[in-house]
Enzyme design. Structure first.
Site, mmCIF file in Angstrom:
data_model
loop_
_atom_site.group_PDB
_atom_site.id
_atom_site.type_symbol
_atom_site.label_atom_id
_atom_site.label_comp_id
_atom_site.label_asym_id
_atom_site.label_seq_id
_atom_site.Cartn_x
_atom_site.Cartn_y
_atom_site.Cartn_z
ATOM 1 N N GLU A 1 -43.348 -123.295 -5.294
ATOM 2 C CA GLU A 1 -43.576 -122.379 -4.174
ATOM 3 C C GLU A 1 -43.258 -123.106 -2.872
ATOM 4 O OE1 GLU A 1 -44.069 -119.834 -1.445
ATOM 5 O OE2 GLU A 1 -44.236 -119.125 -3.529
ATOM 6 N N CYS B 1 -60.139 -104.129 -8.826
ATOM 7 C CA CYS B 1 -59.442 -102.918 -8.385
ATOM 8 C C CYS B 1 -59.324 -102.922 -6.869
ATOM 9 C CB CYS B 1 -60.199 -101.677 -8.847
ATOM 10 S SG CYS B 1 -59.540 -100.135 -8.172
ATOM 11 N N ALA C 1 -45.314 -111.657 -9.058
ATOM 12 C CA ALA C 1 -44.480 -111.669 -10.262
ATOM 13 C C ALA C 1 -44.439 -113.064 -10.876
ATOM 14 C CB ALA C 1 -43.068 -111.194 -9.931
ATOM 15 N N TYR D 1 -64.611 -78.335 -10.015
ATOM 16 C CA TYR D 1 -64.378 -77.558 -11.230
ATOM 17 C C TYR D 1 -65.422 -76.451 -11.353
ATOM 18 C CZ TYR D 1 -61.085 -81.282 -12.341
ATOM 19 O OH TYR D 1 -60.028 -82.170 -12.307
ATOM 20 N N CYS E 1 -55.423 -99.209 -4.876
ATOM 21 C CA CYS E 1 -54.038 -98.949 -4.468
ATOM 22 C C CYS E 1 -53.490 -97.637 -5.017
ATOM 23 C CB CYS E 1 -53.147 -100.100 -4.922
ATOM 24 S SG CYS E 1 -52.896 -100.193 -6.717
#
Length: 636
Positions: free
Chosen positions: A405, A334, A386, A171, A337
């Site tokens: 599972e 984190c 999920a 910047y 990704c």
């Protein structure tokens, strides 16, 4: 062990309660009038509640021609003071301190942001933003400096605890500081000292206007990361000059502000250390600092005084609180990704920053996990991301949850996604979900293939199918040959291929990353696809990194190929309307994509209260699956 993270320290006259900083990042929670929205207050406020000692706002534009983004928050007029005051008040109410980051885009002016002409240290346009740029004359430089000073005064009036001057990431002020951009022949160009003059004069102007007790920080790029740009040696000298001018803290970033998982965690520590060794004021360091041990180590070895946790603070706003309370296994880490933090316009409702593995980020005050009025017995099939996300949320709400599972461990295809080089941190996400399931009482049964009989015997009130997807295997002649393998089996290392010529069919993300893995084992790899690009749906930055790694591994690409038949040593394909043979391969790997695993859904045959989430409904990416799971779990 982690006590050093929570030792108070001063920046100027301001004492901060700990060493953990939320740095400036565009939240995309400002409106078209450049005011922060109510959701911005919720977003920042949650991170103050989570224990960050200092928060630094996203870039606040000090002059209209310096807007970098059409909805960038502004501080260039007194009309912004009320909403800025509301933000500062929220942070203080929640136990934090806040600096306003003062910014001018210069030649990086955003498209559609303003009708005013862009200005810069020179008239040379940025390669990625080739717009006309007016070179500031010396009198105009003084006017820009004054706008920074006026902005600092507004921040002080609004109740901010200090300001950070944005001198990084290409910047305007970085354009003056950089030897790669600044070609001026006046007092603001030339030597490393002259290039720093504009920032030094801004520091002095703010100090005069705001007084001795108002902290002033400067964020610098450190190493700018390109051939002709500043090296860390330039940053060291300029940091010394900023200290002499009256700065209270130096914040050492990197020229490329956001790094994906292809860059190691803590990559910038050595650069930060060099600045800290040269100045006597505190130094804030940043650079994929996403692990409590890494953060502690950076402080203990004296590389920095404060640790800035950028994307990590998006991923887990309560990281400081979790470290202090010893809840390390509950931390959302984190992974770099860039699926949701960098690209705010996504498939879900709303607009703004969020996180793939923690979709509650950015929805503070909108999404709440409330106790269920009528707790139910809920069966979940599949312990991928999920299924696990739904399980812990539902269990926290008071439902009795059982997860089935079929494999011996959780993770599903997400575990395979962690196999390619540099993606190992994705596996940590599954570990966090499992920890939360255990904490809230969701039971996970491994090695159990759920069927209609089992689910009927258990008598669940609700059944959630999170059974994922299976590889797509089209009906092509020769596809079941002895030397034809599935990409998933390669990533599981159920098939080991070394030092061979390998053809990977399908150049989506799975195919490309499988090619990367194969190349690492000495294979000569060719990717082939009907597409004309590799992994076109991958986020831009990780994709750029992946392509570079494929090039490094000498992976070749055959585009525009539609497979007609699989041969013993290759394929017959259609390319540009002609039949072409690609031959001479020892192994062929299929990466044609995935399709929902609907076997159990079809077996249940319209059974009531059955829901599907994630890939079991539509094969997509991880962020969509986790988002759907969370949304369903808070609404059920």
């Amino acid at each position: 062990m982690y006590e050093p993270l929570f030792q108070p320290m001063k920046i100027g006259s301001l004492e901060l309660k700990n060493r953990l900083v939320m740095p400036a990042m565009n939240s995309h929670y400002a409106d078209a009038g450049h005011h922060f929205t109510g959701q911005a207050l919720n977003y920042y406020g949650e991170r103050a509640l989570g224990g960050f000692g200092l928060l630094i706002t996203e870039f606040l534009c000090v002059s209209e021609e310096g807007l970098a983004y059409p909805m960038q928050a502004g501080i260039y007029d007194d009309r912004f003071i009320p909403t800025l005051s509301s933000l500062a008040e929220r942070i203080h109410q929640n136990g934090g301190r806040i600096f306003a980051q003062l910014h001018h885009a210069g030649r990086m002016q955003g498209k559609g942001s303003t009708s005013l002409m862009a200005v810069g240290a020179g008239s040379i346009p940025d390669k990625a933003n080739p717009i006309p740029v007016h070179e500031l004359g010396e009198e105009e430089v003084a006017e820009v400096e004054q706008r920074f000073v006026e902005a600092a005064v507004r921040a002080q009036k609004a109740g901010f605890d200090g300001v950070e001057i944005h001198g990084a990431h290409g910047y305007l002020l970085a354009q003056f500081l950089s030897r790669g951009v600044n070609k001026r022949a006046d007092k603001y160009g030339g030597s490393v000292t002259a290039r720093a003059r504009i920032v030094c004069e801004i520091i002095q102007g703010i100090r005069k206007a705001c007084g001795a007790d108002f902290p002033i920080g400067v964020r610098i790029s450190g190493d700018e990361g390109y051939e002709s740009g500043n090296r860390i040696q330039d940053a060291v000298v300029q940091s010394m000059l900023f200290e002499a001018a009256g700065a209270d803290v130096i914040h050492v970033s990197h020229g490329i502000p956001i790094h994906s998982y292809h860059t190691p965690s803590g990559f910038n520590i050595s650069n930060v250390r060099q600045v800290r060794e040269a100045v006597s004021i505190p130094v804030i360091g940043v650079g994929r600092m996403n692990d409590p041990g890494l953060i502690l180590g950076a402080l203990k070895v004296g590389a920095m005084d404060f640790v800035a946790l950028g994307r990590e603070s998006v991923c887990d706003p309560h990281l400081p609180e979790k470290i202090r309370e010893g809840r390390l296994e509950e931390i959302f880490t984190c992974t770099g990704c860039m699926q949701r933090c960098l690209y705010p316009d996504s498939f879900e409702e709303g607009f703004g920053i969020s996180c793939m593995i923690n979709p509650f980020s950015g929805r503070e005050g909108v999404w709440e996990i409330r106790k269920a009025e009528n707790p139910k017995r809920i069966g979940i099939v599949g312990a991928g991301p999920a299924g696990l996300e739904a399980a812990w949320i539902l269990a926290k709400r008071g439902h009795k949850v059982t997860v089935y599972e079929k494999e011996a461990q959780a993770g599903g295809q997400y575990r395979l996604a962690a196999v390619p080089p540099m993606k190992q941190e994705l596996a940590g996400t599954i570990s966090t979900y499992r920890t939360l399931c255990e904490k809230y009482g969701a039971r996970i049964c491994y090695g159990v293939t759920a069927d209609r009989k089992l689910l009927e015997e258990e008598g669940f009130d609700e059944i959630i199918l999170a059974s994922g997807a299976v590889p797509l295997v089209p009906e092509i002649e020769g596809i079941h040959g002895e030397n034809v393998y599935l990409a998933n089996d390669v990533l599981r290392f159920q098939v080991q291929i070394r030092d061979q010529a390998v053809l990977v069919l399908g150049a989506g993300l799975v195919g490309a990353e499988t090619a990367e893995v194969l190349a690492g084992y000495g294979n000569r790899v060719t990717l082939a696809d009907m597409l004309d690009t590799i992994a076109p749906q991958a986020p831009a930055r990780p994709r750029e990194n992946l392509l570079a790694r494929l090039d490094q591994g000498k992976v070749s690409f055959q585009s525009g190929c539609r497979v007609l038949r699989i041969l013993p040593d290759g394929v017959l394909c259609e390319k540009d309307g002609a039949a072409v043979e690609l031959k001479g391969f020892d192994a062929i790997v299929l990466a044609f994509g995935s399709r929902p695993d609907t076997r159990l859904y079809e077996e249940l045959g319209g059974w009531p209260n059955v829901r599907r989430i994630g890939d079991s409904m539509e094969a997509a990416d991880g962020k969509k699956a986790v988002y759907e799971a969370a949304k369903m779990a808070i609404e059920l």
